[in-house]
Design a protein around this motif. Structure first.
Motif, short mmCIF file in Angstrom:
data_model
loop_
_atom_site.label_atom_id
_atom_site.label_comp_id
_atom_site.label_asym_id
_atom_site.label_seq_id
_atom_site.Cartn_x
_atom_site.Cartn_y
_atom_site.Cartn_z
N VAL A 1 31.69 -56.16 30.43
CA VAL A 1 33.14 -56.32 30.46
C VAL A 1 33.47 -57.76 30.06
CG1 VAL A 1 35.20 -56.26 31.92
CG2 VAL A 1 33.34 -54.64 32.33
N GLY A 2 34.48 -57.92 29.22
CA GLY A 2 34.93 -59.25 28.84
C GLY A 2 36.38 -59.20 28.40
N THR A 3 36.91 -60.36 28.07
CA THR A 3 38.29 -60.44 27.61
C THR A 3 38.38 -60.02 26.15
OG1 THR A 3 38.08 -62.73 26.87
CG2 THR A 3 38.75 -62.37 29.18
N TYR A 4 39.60 -59.86 25.66
CA TYR A 4 39.81 -59.51 24.26
C TYR A 4 39.13 -60.54 23.37
CZ TYR A 4 43.75 -56.69 26.10
OH TYR A 4 44.54 -55.81 26.78
N ASP A 5 39.36 -61.82 23.67
CA ASP A 5 38.81 -62.90 22.83
C ASP A 5 37.29 -62.96 22.87
OD1 ASP A 5 41.29 -63.75 21.91
OD2 ASP A 5 41.52 -65.25 23.49
N GLU A 6 36.70 -62.55 23.97
CA GLU A 6 35.24 -62.58 24.08
C GLU A 6 34.56 -61.43 23.33
OE1 GLU A 6 34.94 -64.55 28.57
OE2 GLU A 6 34.93 -62.38 28.34
N LEU A 7 35.16 -60.26 23.34
CA LEU A 7 34.46 -59.09 22.82
C LEU A 7 34.95 -58.56 21.48
CD1 LEU A 7 33.92 -57.06 26.11
CD2 LEU A 7 32.34 -58.58 24.95
N ILE A 8 36.24 -58.60 21.22
CA ILE A 8 36.75 -57.99 19.99
C ILE A 8 36.22 -58.65 18.72
CG2 ILE A 8 38.87 -57.57 18.65
CD1 ILE A 8 40.21 -56.77 21.29
N PRO A 9 36.11 -59.98 18.66
CA PRO A 9 35.60 -60.57 17.41
C PRO A 9 34.21 -60.10 17.01
CG PRO A 9 36.68 -62.24 18.73
CD PRO A 9 36.56 -61.01 19.60
N GLY A 10 33.38 -59.72 17.94
CA GLY A 10 32.03 -59.27 17.62
C GLY A 10 31.90 -57.77 17.46
N ALA A 11 33.00 -57.04 17.53
CA ALA A 11 32.97 -55.59 17.48
C ALA A 11 32.91 -55.06 16.05
CB ALA A 11 34.19 -55.01 18.17
N ASP A 12 32.21 -53.95 15.89
CA ASP A 12 32.24 -53.21 14.64
C ASP A 12 33.31 -52.13 14.70
OD1 ASP A 12 29.91 -54.37 13.17
OD2 ASP A 12 28.87 -53.68 14.97
N LEU A 13 33.58 -51.63 15.89
CA LEU A 13 34.61 -50.61 16.09
C LEU A 13 35.35 -50.95 17.37
CD1 LEU A 13 35.84 -47.77 15.37
CD2 LEU A 13 34.13 -46.83 16.93
N VAL A 14 36.67 -50.97 17.31
CA VAL A 14 37.50 -51.20 18.48
C VAL A 14 38.35 -49.96 18.70
CG1 VAL A 14 39.35 -52.61 19.48
CG2 VAL A 14 37.58 -53.69 18.10
N CYS A 15 38.31 -49.44 19.93
CA CYS A 15 39.10 -48.27 20.29
C CYS A 15 40.15 -48.68 21.32
CB CYS A 15 38.23 -47.18 20.90
SG CYS A 15 36.88 -46.64 19.84
N ASN A 16 41.41 -48.55 20.97
CA ASN A 16 42.49 -48.86 21.91
C ASN A 16 42.77 -47.60 22.71
OD1 ASN A 16 44.74 -49.63 23.31
ND2 ASN A 16 45.95 -50.20 21.54
N LEU A 17 42.22 -47.54 23.91
CA LEU A 17 42.38 -46.35 24.76
C LEU A 17 43.19 -46.67 25.99
CD1 LEU A 17 38.86 -44.75 24.33
CD2 LEU A 17 40.98 -44.23 23.13
N THR A 18 44.13 -47.58 25.84
CA THR A 18 45.08 -47.89 26.91
C THR A 18 46.14 -46.80 26.94
OG1 THR A 18 46.41 -49.24 25.40
CG2 THR A 18 44.72 -50.39 26.69
N PRO A 19 46.89 -46.72 28.04
CA PRO A 19 48.00 -45.75 28.07
C PRO A 19 49.00 -46.04 26.95
CG PRO A 19 47.54 -46.58 30.27
CD PRO A 19 46.73 -47.41 29.31
N ASP A 20 49.66 -45.00 26.46
CA ASP A 20 50.60 -45.14 25.34
C ASP A 20 51.60 -46.27 25.57
OD1 ASP A 20 49.34 -43.04 24.13
OD2 ASP A 20 50.91 -41.58 24.57
N LYS A 21 52.12 -46.39 26.78
CA LYS A 21 53.15 -47.40 27.05
C LYS A 21 52.61 -48.82 26.96
CE LYS A 21 52.51 -47.13 32.04
NZ LYS A 21 53.07 -46.80 33.32
N GLN A 22 51.29 -49.00 26.92
CA GLN A 22 50.70 -50.34 26.83
C GLN A 22 50.22 -50.70 25.42
OE1 GLN A 22 47.64 -50.73 29.79
NE2 GLN A 22 49.04 -50.29 31.48
N HIS A 23 50.28 -49.76 24.49
CA HIS A 23 49.74 -50.02 23.15
C HIS A 23 50.37 -51.25 22.50
CE1 HIS A 23 47.47 -46.17 21.87
NE2 HIS A 23 47.37 -46.34 23.16
N THR A 24 51.68 -51.36 22.52
CA THR A 24 52.35 -52.47 21.86
C THR A 24 51.93 -53.81 22.46
OG1 THR A 24 54.24 -51.07 21.31
CG2 THR A 24 54.60 -53.45 21.25
N ALA A 25 51.85 -53.90 23.76
CA ALA A 25 51.43 -55.14 24.41
C ALA A 25 50.00 -55.50 24.05
CB ALA A 25 51.59 -55.03 25.93
#
Length: 132
Positions: free
Chosen positions: A101-125
């Motif tokens: 588990v890490g923050t967006y800044d820690e993990l997303i830059p090293g990702a090959d695939l990112v899945c946004n599986l947050t609730p619909d109401k949180q997607h924009t944020a």
């Protein structure tokens, strides 16, 4: 644009792929494409050796991650800093199931695939938080 026509927000769901090529990998979010149906013909082979980062670890995110890990994928969870610090349910879901588990800044830059599986109401944020 990275906006999903049905929701009006950026999504990087299981049918989307983004290839990161530079140190400033957040900029690469603008180079995503929909994957073709035929790319799934071999199951998860397309994801072998790739890092999958799931944003959100509620019911949907946790179960998708468990399924992907059971299929041999390298899965971790990117959560908001306050969710990690305050040990919110999403943090507990991921950490108690043995995921990194890490923050967006820690993990997303090293990702090959990112899945946004947050609730619909949180997607924009979420999208606003991860976009450069």
């Amino acid at each position: 644009s990275l906006k999903c026509k049905s929701r009006g927000v950026l999504v990087k769901l299981p049918r989307l792929e983004c290839r990161f090529q530079s140190a400033d990998q957040h900029v690469q979010l603008g180079r995503c494409r929909f994957m073709a149906r035929g790319e799934f013909a071999a199951g998860v082979k397309k994801l072998e050796g790739k890092k999958v980062v799931i944003v959100g670890c509620g019911a949907q995110g946790l179960n998708q991650g468990l399924n992907m890990r059971d299929s041999g994928c390298d899965v971790s969870y990117a959560l908001r800093q306050d969710a990690i610090q305050n040990k919110r349910q999403s943090f507990l879901n991921a950490s108690e199931n043995g995921f990194k588990v890490g923050t967006y800044d820690e993990l997303i830059p090293g990702a090959d695939l990112v899945c946004n599986l947050t609730p619909d109401k949180q997607h924009t944020a979420v999208v606003s938080s991860v976009m450069p």
